[in-house]
Design an enzyme around this catalytic site. Structure first.
Site, PDB file in Angstrom:
ATOM      1  N   LYS A  15      46.245  17.516  34.034  1.00 42.51           N
ATOM      2  CA  LYS A  15      47.322  18.346  33.323  1.00 42.51           C
ATOM      3  C   LYS A  15      48.703  17.514  33.370  1.00 42.51           C
ATOM      4  CE  LYS A  15      44.821  22.560  34.526  1.00 42.51           C
ATOM      5  NZ  LYS A  15      44.027  22.697  33.394  1.00 42.51           N
ATOM      6  N   ASP A  69      47.933  27.085  44.595  1.00 41.40           N
ATOM      7  CA  ASP A  69      47.324  26.411  43.484  1.00 41.40           C
ATOM      8  C   ASP A  69      48.572  26.059  42.367  1.00 41.40           C
ATOM      9  OD1 ASP A  69      45.926  25.545  41.105  1.00 41.40           O
ATOM     10  OD2 ASP A  69      45.216  27.336  40.723  1.00 41.40           O
ATOM     11  N   GLN A  88      49.324  24.266  37.559  1.00 39.18           N
ATOM     12  CA  GLN A  88      50.230  24.571  36.470  1.00 39.18           C
ATOM     13  C   GLN A  88      51.765  24.374  36.748  1.00 39.18           C
ATOM     14  OE1 GLN A  88      49.296  24.833  33.436  1.00 39.18           O
ATOM     15  NE2 GLN A  88      47.224  25.284  33.802  1.00 39.18           N
ATOM     16  N   CYS A 136      39.507  31.426  31.866  1.00 40.04           N
ATOM     17  CA  CYS A 136      39.150  31.220  33.464  1.00 40.04           C
ATOM     18  C   CYS A 136      39.822  32.235  34.158  1.00 40.04           C
ATOM     19  CB  CYS A 136      39.123  29.850  34.208  1.00 40.04           C
ATOM     20  SG  CYS A 136      38.177  28.591  32.861  1.00 40.04           S
ATOM     21  N   HIS A 187      43.230  31.874  38.714  1.00 39.51           N
ATOM     22  CA  HIS A 187      42.296  31.008  37.879  1.00 39.51           C
ATOM     23  C   HIS A 187      40.855  31.375  38.518  1.00 39.51           C
ATOM     24  CE1 HIS A 187      39.906  27.505  36.168  1.00 39.51           C
ATOM     25  NE2 HIS A 187      41.063  27.700  35.253  1.00 39.51           N
TER      26      HIS A 187
END
Lengths: 418, 151
Positions: A236, A210, A213, A376, A133
């Protein structure tokens, strides 16, 4: 109705989410398939937020009155919940930020201002991947530009996975930090953490993951990952916007310098110099996102009550079904892995020559909310030679019927522009 | 939003392809990746040609086609009037009902009135028009501008 093994009782769960009852565009039932962008918020979290403002609202860590103490206990209680949720060895390793982007920028700035042995400078290298991202690309580009460090990255295979064939050339003795995404927001790919961490550890590089997700969709254990930093965001995972998390190993947080200065992050201040509070407060300058952190704590309670393993199984079943159904649509090309193995519940695709904006608009007219654009992650679009994709992404309340509605909607799109 | 006129222009675009021009610009819409390269040929009074190549959604592509149809052959002052009127319509947030006078000026471009209700799509419709405005300013800007525009 389609029954798949491993599904959650969505009929009951959906009652927790008032927004899922919305109708849009003159009576079309909302089909919300944009969960990788943001998830919806259950009543349990909304109730905690309104109760906080109705009963406990105050600034934290200052003041001796009842409300200040209650607000502080709730805010710090949320930190405990996050620490337990990610199996952190210590609650002091959990830093609240405003989102995952801020978390990643914080790591980049800690390293940019650090002394040896962590310092990133012109003799060192930073490693990322082509599927990041923008929030895990741009902070490292900035750091590289400011320090003269070299930015390197892993490329992608044609089937949407990391190409680690040259791992020993990409991660070298010069590498100071390897930062990569656990589950891609555009491809859905779940990356092989162990292989990357092992190589990083060989050369003494730090590892930042990261998990934006991943945290909402599967059990997350920062000790098992063996990373040095893990970033994710609250909105999220059924929480509010404006709250993110950076987990970091305690000894690193002790050694590394603060980035933002201000109230709350200090020990003593004189006009000449200051000393800093211990982590995590050293990295939380100013009034923190108090209600948002408490909301995230409530979201974690909600997810735990369902069970992250069960959420993972539910989404895996849905992803398997969605991949199968989507591949039945003529001219549809999935950008990313075309099986449900080692992949999350975000599926990007192109539909013939029809521009994703048009796909998204005609789906919206039928009440189906998807994301269109480069998500993104523009380098991924460049890699696969496409201007943009349409992305459908699922969560714990998504159903096979919604996937059927998407497939019917895509047929309508094809007829419309055909 | 997807009027028949828009779909017709999307499927059968007018004047697509790059031809000789006095100035060239490249504009992008970073939110969706729509791109256009546009050239303007101007003989001092009339717009001789507007040629373009690009990729993007039906709205941005159809809008470029309508622009070509409307502006080519027009006096500069008339073309500018059309551009300004189209901009006014697109910025109306769906609140402007085009009257007869506006329809006379905009012809096929009135079909985009519905697009103005969708903030995310207004930029798509305006992409080629902003590119034309930019390219025209370069042509009119004289020698300095010409140096930058090796078409």
């Amino acid at each position: 109705m389609t029954q798949l093994p491993g599904l959650l009782d969505t009929e009951a769960l959906r009652k927790d989410f008032p927004i899922l009852d919305r109708v849009v565009h003159d009576g079309k039932k909302l089909v919300y398939l944009d969960n990788a962008a943001t998830s919806q918020t259950p009543r349990q979290v909304l109730d905690v937020l309104s109760e906080y403002y109705e009963q406990h609202n105050a600034n934290v860590h200052r003041g001796v009155h009842v409300l200040a103490e209650e607000a502080t206990a709730l805010y710090e209680g949320a930190r405990d919940k996050v620490a337990e949720f990610i199996n952190a060895p210590s609650r002091d390793e959990v830093i609240f930020t405003k989102n995952a982007s801020e978390s990643l920028n914080l790591v980049a700035n800690m390293l940019g201002w650090a002394d040896e042995p962590y310092r990133v400078d012109s003799d060192t290298e930073i490693v990322i991947t082509e599927m990041e991202h923008h929030s895990n690309i741009v902070p490292w580009q900035l750091l590289a530009q400011r320090t003269g460090a070299k930015l390197k990255w892993f490329g992608l295979t044609d089937d949407g996975r990391l190409d680690l064939s040259n791992i020993d050339e990409v991660i070298t003795e010069k590498t100071k930090i390897v930062s990569f995404v656990l589950v891609s927001n555009i491809l859905g790919t779940q990356n092989p953490v162990e292989a990357i961490v092992r190589r990083a550890q060989q050369v003494g590089a730090l590892v930042c993951i990261d998990a934006s997700q991943a945290a909402p969709h599967m059990p997350l254990d920062v000790q098992a990952l063996q990373a040095d930093f893990v970033a994710f965001t609250g909105h999220k995972m059924c929480g509010p916007t404006g709250i993110g998390v950076l987990w970091g190993r305690q000894e690193l947080l002790e050694d590394l310098p603060p980035f933002l200065g201000g109230g709350e992050m200090i020990e003593t201040v004189s006009m000449h110099s200051s000393t800093y509070a211990p982590a995590p407060h050293k990295f939380e300058a100013g009034t923190p996102p108090v209600s948002q952190a408490i909301g995230l704590g409530a979201a974690i309670d909600y997810l735990n009550a369902i069970g992250m393993e069960k959420i993972l199984a539910h989404e895996h079943a849905l992803t398997e079904y969605a991949v199968k159904r989507l591949l039945e649509v003529p001219d549809l090309r999935i950008i990313g892995p075309t099986t449900a193995e080692e992949r999350g519940a975000a599926i990007s695709f192109t539909l013939g020559d029809i521009h994703p904006h048009d796909v998204g608009q005609v789906l919206d007219e039928q009440g189906i909310a998807v994301r269109v654009g480069h998500h993104c992650a523009r380098p991924v679009c460049l890699r696969y030679g496409i201007p943009a994709t349409t992305r459908a992404s699922f969560y714990l309340y998504s159903t096979p019927a919604e996937i059927d509605a998407l497939v019917d909607g895509l047929e309508h799109v094809r007829n419309f522009f055909g | 939003m997807y009027q028949e006129v828009i779909l017709d222009h999307y499927k059968n675009p007018h004047g697509r392809g790059l031809r000789d021009g006095d100035a060239e610009v490249h504009h992008v819409n970073p939110t969706c990746g729509d791109e256009i390269t546009l050239r303007v040929k101007y003989d001092g009074t009339k717009i001789e040609d507007v040629s373009y190549e690009g990729q993007g959604c039906s709205i941005s592509q159809a809008s470029a086609s309508v622009l070509n149809e409307l502006l080519v052959g027009k006096e500069f002052s008339d073309a500018r009037k059309i551009q300004e009127t189209f901009l006014e319509l697109m910025q109306s947030k769906g609140k402007l009902e085009p009257d007869d006078a506006m329809e006379d000026i905009l012809e096929d471009a009135v079909a985009f009135a519905g697009v103005s209700k969708y903030p995310a799509r207004v930029k798509c419709a305006l992409l080629s028009w902003m590119a034309w405005k930019d390219a025209t300013a370069q042509v009119l800007g004289g020698a300095d501008a010409e140096k930058e525009t090796t078409a």
